[in-house]
Design a protein around this motif. Structure first.
Motif, short mmCIF file in Angstrom:
data_model
loop_
_atom_site.label_atom_id
_atom_site.label_comp_id
_atom_site.label_asym_id
_atom_site.label_seq_id
_atom_site.Cartn_x
_atom_site.Cartn_y
_atom_site.Cartn_z
N SER A 186 0.84 -1.20 0.00
CA SER A 186 0.00 0.00 0.00
C SER A 186 0.87 1.25 0.00
CB SER A 186 -0.89 0.03 1.24
OG SER A 186 -1.67 -1.13 1.35
N PHE A 187 0.33 2.33 -0.55
CA PHE A 187 0.91 3.66 -0.41
C PHE A 187 0.09 4.41 0.63
CE2 PHE A 187 2.92 4.23 -4.92
CZ PHE A 187 3.71 3.12 -4.69
N HIS A 188 0.76 5.04 1.57
CA HIS A 188 0.09 5.81 2.62
C HIS A 188 0.59 7.24 2.60
CE1 HIS A 188 -1.52 2.32 5.00
NE2 HIS A 188 -0.54 1.70 4.37
N MET A 189 -0.30 8.16 2.89
CA MET A 189 0.08 9.55 3.09
C MET A 189 -0.64 10.09 4.31
SD MET A 189 -0.06 12.89 0.57
CE MET A 189 -1.83 12.86 0.39
N GLY B 183 9.50 -16.40 20.96
CA GLY B 183 8.82 -16.69 22.22
C GLY B 183 7.76 -15.68 22.58
N ILE B 184 7.06 -15.14 21.58
CA ILE B 184 6.02 -14.15 21.83
C ILE B 184 4.74 -14.86 22.26
CG2 ILE B 184 4.65 -12.29 20.79
CD1 ILE B 184 6.92 -12.01 18.71
N GLU B 185 4.10 -14.37 23.30
CA GLU B 185 2.84 -14.96 23.75
C GLU B 185 1.64 -14.17 23.24
OE1 GLU B 185 2.48 -17.82 25.15
OE2 GLU B 185 4.65 -18.13 25.24
N GLN B 186 1.78 -12.85 23.21
CA GLN B 186 0.71 -12.03 22.68
C GLN B 186 1.28 -10.71 22.17
OE1 GLN B 186 -2.08 -11.46 25.92
NE2 GLN B 186 -1.07 -9.59 26.57
N MET B 187 0.54 -10.10 21.25
CA MET B 187 1.02 -8.88 20.60
C MET B 187 -0.09 -7.84 20.56
SD MET B 187 2.55 -8.49 16.74
CE MET B 187 4.17 -9.03 17.29
N GLU B 188 0.25 -6.64 21.02
CA GLU B 188 -0.66 -5.52 20.90
C GLU B 188 -0.56 -4.93 19.50
OE1 GLU B 188 -0.19 -2.73 24.23
OE2 GLU B 188 1.17 -4.22 25.08
N ILE B 189 -1.57 -4.19 19.11
CA ILE B 189 -1.60 -3.61 17.77
C ILE B 189 -1.44 -2.10 17.88
CG2 ILE B 189 -2.96 -3.33 15.66
CD1 ILE B 189 -4.37 -5.98 16.43
N SER B 190 -0.43 -1.60 17.19
CA SER B 190 -0.15 -0.16 17.22
C SER B 190 -1.00 0.56 16.18
CB SER B 190 1.34 0.09 16.93
OG SER B 190 1.59 1.47 16.75
N SER B 191 -1.48 1.73 16.56
CA SER B 191 -2.26 2.53 15.61
C SER B 191 -1.36 3.42 14.76
CB SER B 191 -3.26 3.42 16.36
OG SER B 191 -2.57 4.30 17.24
N THR B 192 -0.08 3.50 15.12
CA THR B 192 0.87 4.32 14.37
C THR B 192 1.94 3.43 13.75
OG1 THR B 192 2.08 4.71 16.43
CG2 THR B 192 0.53 6.41 15.73
N ALA B 193 2.59 3.96 12.71
CA ALA B 193 3.55 3.14 11.97
C ALA B 193 4.62 4.05 11.36
CB ALA B 193 2.83 2.33 10.91
N MET B 194 5.21 3.59 10.25
CA MET B 194 6.35 4.32 9.68
C MET B 194 6.00 5.73 9.25
SD MET B 194 9.12 3.28 6.74
CE MET B 194 8.29 3.89 5.29
N ARG B 195 4.80 5.94 8.71
CA ARG B 195 4.47 7.28 8.22
C ARG B 195 4.51 8.31 9.35
NH1 ARG B 195 1.19 3.34 7.60
NH2 ARG B 195 -0.81 3.17 8.65
N GLU B 196 4.03 7.91 10.54
CA GLU B 196 4.14 8.81 11.69
C GLU B 196 5.61 8.97 12.10
OE1 GLU B 196 -0.02 7.47 11.50
OE2 GLU B 196 1.87 6.33 11.59
N GLY B 197 6.37 7.90 11.96
CA GLY B 197 7.80 7.99 12.26
C GLY B 197 8.50 8.99 11.35
N ILE B 198 8.12 9.02 10.09
CA ILE B 198 8.70 9.99 9.16
C ILE B 198 8.39 11.41 9.61
CG2 ILE B 198 8.65 10.83 6.78
CD1 ILE B 198 7.87 7.95 5.95
#
Length: 510
Positions: free
Chosen positions: A20-23, A285-300
Motif C-alpha cells: 500500500s501507499f500511505h500519506m 517466544g512471543i505470547e501475545q502482541m498488541e496492535i499499534s495505531s501508528t507506523a512508519m508514516r508517523e515515524g517519518i
C-alpha cells in the motif's frame, strides 16, 4: 541548520510500501502533531516486480496514478516539509530510476529510498510516539509486502534493528502462488521461514522486552480477524493466530476462505502474513502482541520534527562513525571550517542550501575514516565504509552521495559515478566535491595552525582561489599540490586559477 518549524505549519509523510501507499498530513501545533488528513491506496507495487527486478507496466501505472493523486494533496506544502520514503520493492529494483524518475514527476516531490534497517528505525519511531511514555523495552514487528522489520527499543531509541527479505506478498507468492493451501505445504513453508530467524532470534531473546507490538496493515488485519473469532482485548495471541492458520488450511484454497473481519483486498496476501507472524511468535517466544495505531508514516513525521529542532539522527551517525574509525577530530574540524568558508562564498552562485552545507560538513568529518584501513587509496576505503555501513537517518541516495564525495575528494575523481545519483543530488555533489578537494589540500600538513584566509569565486566553469602570498610562500608543498590539482580539475572540465595577493588585502579567516 534546518529551518525551524513555525506553529501552524503543515507537514506530510508518504510511505511507498510494497503493498500500500500511505500519506498522512499533519499540522504542527504547540510543539505537537495534529493529523489533518490520511490517504491510503492498495497499489500492490510489489506484486508487479518480477524475479529480474523489473516492474511491470500495470503496477507502474497504478503507482504513478496514486502518486499523482497524492501530489495534488501536497502541492501547496513546501517541498522541505514533505518526505516520501520508498522501501523494499524499490530497493529490489534492478534499475530504480526507471520508477523513481516518473514517480517524482507524478508526485512533484523528491522520493528517498531507505535501507531495511533505516526503515526499521522509522517504524519504531512512529510506534514509540503512539505509546504512553514508559521505561519498558518494546519489541515491534512490521510485516510489509516485501520485507519484515523487527526492532527492540526503549522510549524513542531503537536498540536492535533487523530487516528480513520476506513480506506478505513475497511469501504468499513463494509458497502459495497457485492459491492452494494444505497442512503439508504450510509446514514445509513454516520450516523455511523459521530458518530466516536463526540469524538474530538468540540475540533478541537475550536482549529481552516487556511488550510486543505490531504496526503493519497485515498485522492489523490479523488482529481484526482474531477479534471477530473470539472476544479479545485487541491483542493477537497464539490461540487466535493458530485459529486463522487452521481456517486457511481447512479452506484448501484462497478462493474459498471466509473469515469475518477480513477485508477482501487483504485476502490475497493473508497466508504469507500469518505464516511470518506464526514463525515470529515461535522463534522469539512471543505470547501475545498488541496492535499499534501508528507506523512508519508517523515515524517519518516525527523524524522531520527532529531535524527541524536540531535533533537530526544523521549528526549522531556521522559522529559515531568518526569515533569508531578513530578520525583525527582536530584535522577534520580544520577541513570543515575551510570548506564552510568557501561554501559561503559560492553558495549563491551554485544555488546551494543548508542541506548541502550539512552534506559537505559530514564529508569533512568522515573523509579520513579510510585511514583506519590503509593510507594507500584511503579515499576509496572511506567511500566503501560509508556506502556499506548502517548509517541511521540517511536515505540510500544520501548515503551514496556522501560516499561519492569521499571517493572524489582526492586524486583523479571518477565523476561519471556521480551521474548515477538523482539529479537533485548529483548537481550539488559536483560542486561540493570541488570545495572538499580544495579544503583537504589546504590542510594536507595536518598542522595545528591558523587556517589560511581563503577567497573563492566562480564564473561558469572557472574557479578563482585567492590566498595570502605569505602563506603560499611558507607552504611550498601546498603550492605544488595546487598546481597538480589544476591538472586534475582540468581533466573533468574545471579550470582553477590560484592567485596570491598581499596578506593585508584579504579579510581574516573566521
Amino acid at each position: 541548520m534546518s529551518e525551524p518549524l513555525q506553529d501552524g505549519e503543515l507537514l506530510a509523510a508518504i510511505d511507498l510500501g510494497s503493498n500500500s501507499f500511505h500519506m498522512v498530513v499533519a499540522r504542527y501545533v504547540l510543539g505537537q502533531l495534529r493529523i489533518v488528513d490520511k490517504i491510503r491506496e492498495m497499489v500492490r507495487m510489489g506484486a508487479g516486480l518480477n524475479e529480474n527486478g523489473n516492474i511491470g507496466p500495470q503496477a507502474l501505472q497504478r503507482s504513478l496514478d496514486c502518486l499523482q493523486r497524492f501530489g495534488q494533496r501536497v502541492a501547496s506544502i513546501p517541498p522541505h516539509r514533505v518526505r516520501a520514503i520508498a522501501t523494499n520493492t524499490v530497493r529490489r529494483m534492478r534499475m530504480p530510476q526507471v520508477f523513481l524518475l516518473p514517480a517524482e514527476t507524478a508526485l512533484g516531490r523528491a522520493i528517498e529510498v531507505v535501507s531495511g534497517r533505516e526503515e526499521a528505525r522509522l517504524i519504531y519511531l512512529g510506534v514509540a510516539f503512539g505509546q504512553p511514555p514508559d521505561d519498558q523495552r518494546r519489541l515491534v514487528i512490521d510485516i510489509g509486502g516485501g520485507s519484515t522489520e523487527f526492532i527492540i527499543g526503549r522510549d524513542f531509541d531503537p536498540l536492535e534493528r533487523e530487516s528480513l527479505q520476506m513480506g506478505c506478498i513475497a511469501t504468499t507468492r513463494r509458497f502459495f502462488d497457485d492459491g492452494k493451501l494444505s497442512a503439508a505445504r504450510w509446514q514445509e513453508a513454516r520450516t523455511e521461514v523459521a530458518a530466516e530467524f536463526q540469524q538474530f532470534a538468540a540475540a533478541y531473546r537475550a536482549c529481552g522486552w516487556q511488550r510486543s507490538l505490531g504496526s503493519s496493515g497485515t498485522i492489523k488485519s490479523i488482529g481484526h480477524v482474531v477479534k471477530a473469532m473470539k472476544p479479545s482485548r485487541g491483542v493477537i495471541d497464539r490461540t487466535g493466530l493458530h485459529a486463522i492458520r487452521d481456517a486457511l488450511i481447512d479452506a484448501g484454497s484462497l478462493s474459498l476462505v471466509k473469515l469475518k473481519g477480513l477485508s477482501e483486498e487483504r485476502l490475497p496476501t493473508l497466508p504469507g502474513g500469518v505464516l511470518i507472524l506464526e514463525a515470529a511468535f515461535d522463534a522469539l517466544g512471543i505470547e501475545q502482541m498488541e496492535i499499534s495505531s501508528t507506523a512508519m508514516r508517523e515515524g517519518i513525521l516525527y523524524d522531520m520534527i527532529g531535524r527541524a529542532e536540531q535533533r537530526d539522527p544523521r549528526e549522531g551517525s556521522v559522529a559515531a562513525l568518526a569515533e569508531r574509525y578513530g578520525v583525527d577530530r582536530e584535522q577534520s574540524a580544520r577541513v570543515e571550517a575551510t570548506a564552510a568558508r568557501m561554501f559561503g562564498q559560492v553558495a549563491d552562485a551554485w544555488s546551494l542550501d543548508d542541506e548541502h552545507r550539512r552534506l559537505l560538513a559530514w564529508a569533512a568529518r568522515t573523509h579520513e575514516i579510510g585511514l583506519a584501513i590503509a593510507h594507500s587509496q584511503y579515499h576509496v576505503h572511506s567511500a566503501y565504509v560509508i556506502e556499506h555501513s548502517d548509517v541511521a537517518g540517511f536515505s540510500t541516495q544520501e548515503q551514496q552521495a556522501l560516499a561519492l564525495l569521499l571517493r572524489c575528494h582526492r586524486r583523479t575523481p571518477p565523476t561519471h559515478k556521480i551521474e548515477t545519483l538523482p539529479e537533485r543530488l548529483a548537481r550539488p555533489v559536483r560542486y561540493l566535491m570541488l570545495l572538499l578537494r580544495l579544503a583537504v589540500l589546504l590542510h594536507r600538513s595536518h598542522a595545528p595552525e591558523r587556517p589560511p584566509t581563503v577567497e573563492l569565486s566562480v564564473l561558469d566553469d572557472h574557479l578563482k582561489l585567492v590566498l595570502p602570498a605569505g602563506w603560499l610562500a611558507a607552504h611550498p608543498l601546498t603550492r605544488a599540490d595546487l598546481e597538480a590539482e589544476r591538472d586534475f580539475l582540468a581533466g573533468i572540465g574545471w579550470y582553477l586559477n590560484v592567485v596570491a595577493v598581499d596578506d593585508s588585502t584579504l579579510s581574516p579567516a573566521a
